[in-house]
Structure formats: structure tokens, C-alpha cells
Enzyme design. Structure first.
Site, PDB file in Angstrom:
ATOM      1  N   SER A  56       0.829  -1.203   0.000  1.00 56.21           N
ATOM      2  CA  SER A  56       0.000   0.000   0.000  1.00 56.21           C
ATOM      3  C   SER A  56       0.873   1.266   0.000  1.00 56.21           C
ATOM      4  O   SER A  56       1.708   1.436  -0.876  1.00 56.21           O
ATOM      5  CB  SER A  56      -0.952  -0.045   1.196  1.00 56.21           C
ATOM      6  OG  SER A  56      -2.031   0.838   1.032  1.00 56.21           O
ATOM      7  N   ASP A 184      -5.995  -3.847  -1.772  1.00 55.90           N
ATOM      8  CA  ASP A 184      -4.917  -3.453  -0.860  1.00 55.90           C
ATOM      9  C   ASP A 184      -4.058  -4.625  -0.378  1.00 55.90           C
ATOM     10  O   ASP A 184      -4.559  -5.587   0.215  1.00 55.90           O
ATOM     11  CB  ASP A 184      -5.572  -2.759   0.332  1.00 55.90           C
ATOM     12  CG  ASP A 184      -4.582  -2.129   1.291  1.00 55.90           C
ATOM     13  OD1 ASP A 184      -3.365  -2.280   1.085  1.00 55.90           O
ATOM     14  OD2 ASP A 184      -5.030  -1.492   2.253  1.00 55.90           O
TER      15      ASP A 184
END
Length: 296
Positions: A56, A184
Site C-alpha cells: 500500500s 490493498d
């Protein structure tokens, strides 16, 4: 954006060679701006990692460092990009769904922002678009939504890999890459140090997940509950990982007072996590000394 030339740390290791360092930058949204302190500390120590991993926001920071940007470069770019609230909001407004049909599909859907467009509009151009152009090997983790596992991306289009790793559920659309759908990377692996444990003598992991904060007398808002639940889930994953095998150096900046999308508080986040700079230097220096002593 200028690049800063770094030199390797010089350590008298009794003829065994200088200890090498690999770094894993964890996910946590805006809280990951505290990674800048770690990069600046490495710069000051003269340490150039031999491998980097990221999830991320950690994938973004890792890519910036792997491209040759110094901690100071990254700090200056970040504060310059995020320091003007009106400019940031204008950029985001331009990236909204372009049509009503994009916004509505069997009812209104949240998470309509295209994270690939966000990446293209906010990352510095000094980050190359292909893994092969990086100065330091980088691996980016993303979560394969329908495959039910994490995927480690090491080659090909770097910017799409970063977008896939940063596709926070309920905020951004999932990303399609190589025929797969990704969200993610922090969902499966908040601090992906396990992918670089065999790459260096010393492994550094930085945890910017944080924990939910608020008034315990009040029920959290729906969005806060959603993101707080993700934090708790990632916290449990990290706890288990650390019990099984911890990195040589583990850094946990004090980021819980900030929310995942507090990017407009960039300066406050960097200031509040300033102690991480000296903590990183102390812990890495101690790890190097321990490594040398064991090798003697």
C-alpha cells in the site's frame, strides 16, 4: 526531482564483509508518511538497502527509495504536493467518476475512485514505470481478491503494481492486472518483511497500521468502523507474524491518532512521528553491532 547518491555503511566486520540491510515498508494510508523518517535515518547512516518490499503506502515509499530518491527528496515532494489543501482537493475533484453511469451500477457504489489515476497524478515522475528501471530490487504485495491470497509483484509495470497494492476497499476500485483483480496488499500482509528475510543480513520492518482511536462512549461512524475493523484485522495478522518470525529491527511509529486518509495532515504526521528517526538509527546500529559480534 533530484536524486541523492548514497554510499554503503563502512563497518569493520573482521573481514566478513559489511552487513547488508533490507527494508519492508508497511501499509497504513496517510500514517505511512512516517516512513520518511526511516528513509532519512538510513541515508544518514549511509545505508543503501539491497532489497525493499512494500504494501500500500509502503509500496509507494519503497518505490521512491528504490528509484534513488533520498529521504529529503521524498519529504520535500510530499510536503510540496500535499501542503496546498485547495490544490489537493482540486486534483481529487478532477479524478472523480467521469459520468453518472460510472457512479451507478445496480445502485450507488462507494469506492468509485480509480486508484491508478490517483497514482498517476500524485506520484513523482522520478519513479520509473517499470520495475527493471529501479536502482534497488523491489517487491510489491497486493491481495488477489478472487484468488484469496497475496501476490508478490516483482516485474512489469511498476505503477499498476503500486495501484493494486494501494486499492483500499470501500475507497478505491479494485485494480485489474494480468487478468486478476487486486485490492490493498496490507489486507493479507501489513508489513511484508517475510519476503526479504533471505535477502540481507539485517531485515527492517516498519509497522504503520496503528489502532482505532476515539471516544469509547460513542459508537464510531460507519466509515471509521470499517477502517478500524481493517486495522484490528491487520494488527492480529502482525501479532501472529511476529510470534512466528520477527525481523531484526521492528519500528512502530506513533500513528494511531491519524486516520488512513489524513494526507492533508502530512506535516502534522511527520512532526508527530519525529522520534522514529533516532529510534531507527539506534536500532539499526545495534543490529549491525550484534551481527558483527556474532560473525567475529
Amino acid at each position: 526531482m533530484s536524486k541523492t547518491t548514497k554510499t554503503s555503511v563502512t563497518v569493520d566486520s573482521g573481514g566478513t564483509g559489511d552487513p547488508t540491510v533490507a527494508v519492508a515498508f508497511g501499509g497504513g494510508g496517510a500514517r505511512g508518511l512516517s516512513h520518511i523518517h526511516v528513509i532519512e535515518a538510513l541515508d544518514e547512516l549511509g545505508i543503501r538497502p539491497v532489497a525493499i518490499s512494500g504494501a500500500s503506502i509502503g509500496a509507494m515509499m519503497g518505490a521512491a527509495m528504490a528509484s534513488g530518491m533520498s529521504g529529503r527528496d521524498i519529504r520535500d515532494y510530499t510536503l510540496g504536493m500535499l501542503g496546498n489543501r485547495a490544490d489537493v482537493l482540486a486534483r481529487i475533484w478532477r479524478l472523480r467518476p467521469s459520468s453518472f453511469s460510472d457512479m451507478v451500477d445496480r445502485g450507488f457504489r462507494i469506492g468509485q475512485f480509480d486508484v491508478e489515476r490517483i497514482v498517476r497524478n500524485f506520484l513523482p515522475e522520478s519513479i520509473p514505470h517499470d520495475f527493471s528501471k529501479l536502482e534497488i530490487p523491489l517487491c510489491v504485495v497486493a491481495t488477489d481478491f478472487f484468488g484469496h491470497h497475496e501476490t508478490v509483484i516483482r516485474d512489469g509495470d511498476l505503477w499498476s503494481a503500486i495501484a493494486a497494492s494501494a486499492a483500499i476497499p470501500a475507497l478505491f476500485r479494485p485494480v485489474r492486472r494480468d487478468g486478476r483483480i487486486y485490492i490493498d496488499g496490507g489486507i493479507f500482509n501489513p508489513v511484508p518483511y517475510d519476503h526479504i528475510l533471505d535477502k540481507a543480513d539485517i531485515t527492517v520492518g516498519i509497522d504503520v497500521v496503528g489502532t482505532p482511536r476515539g471516544d469509547p462512549r460513542r459508537i464510531p461512524k460507519t466509515i471509521d468502523s470499517l477502517y478500524g475493523t481493517s486495522q484490528l484485522m491487520m494488527r492480529s495478522i502482525l501479532t501472529l507474524k511476529l510470534q512466528l518470525q520477527a525481523p531484526d529491527v521492528f519500528i512502530k511509529p506513533p500513528v494511531s491518532n491519524f486516520r488512513v486518509m489524513d494526507f492533508l495532515k502530512a506535516r502534522q504526521i511527520i512532526e508527530a512521528t519525529m522520534p522514529v528517526h533516532d529510534e531507527t538509527k539506534r536500532k539499526i546500529e545495534r543490529a549491525i553491532e550484534d551481527r558483527i559480534r556474532k560473525s567475529a
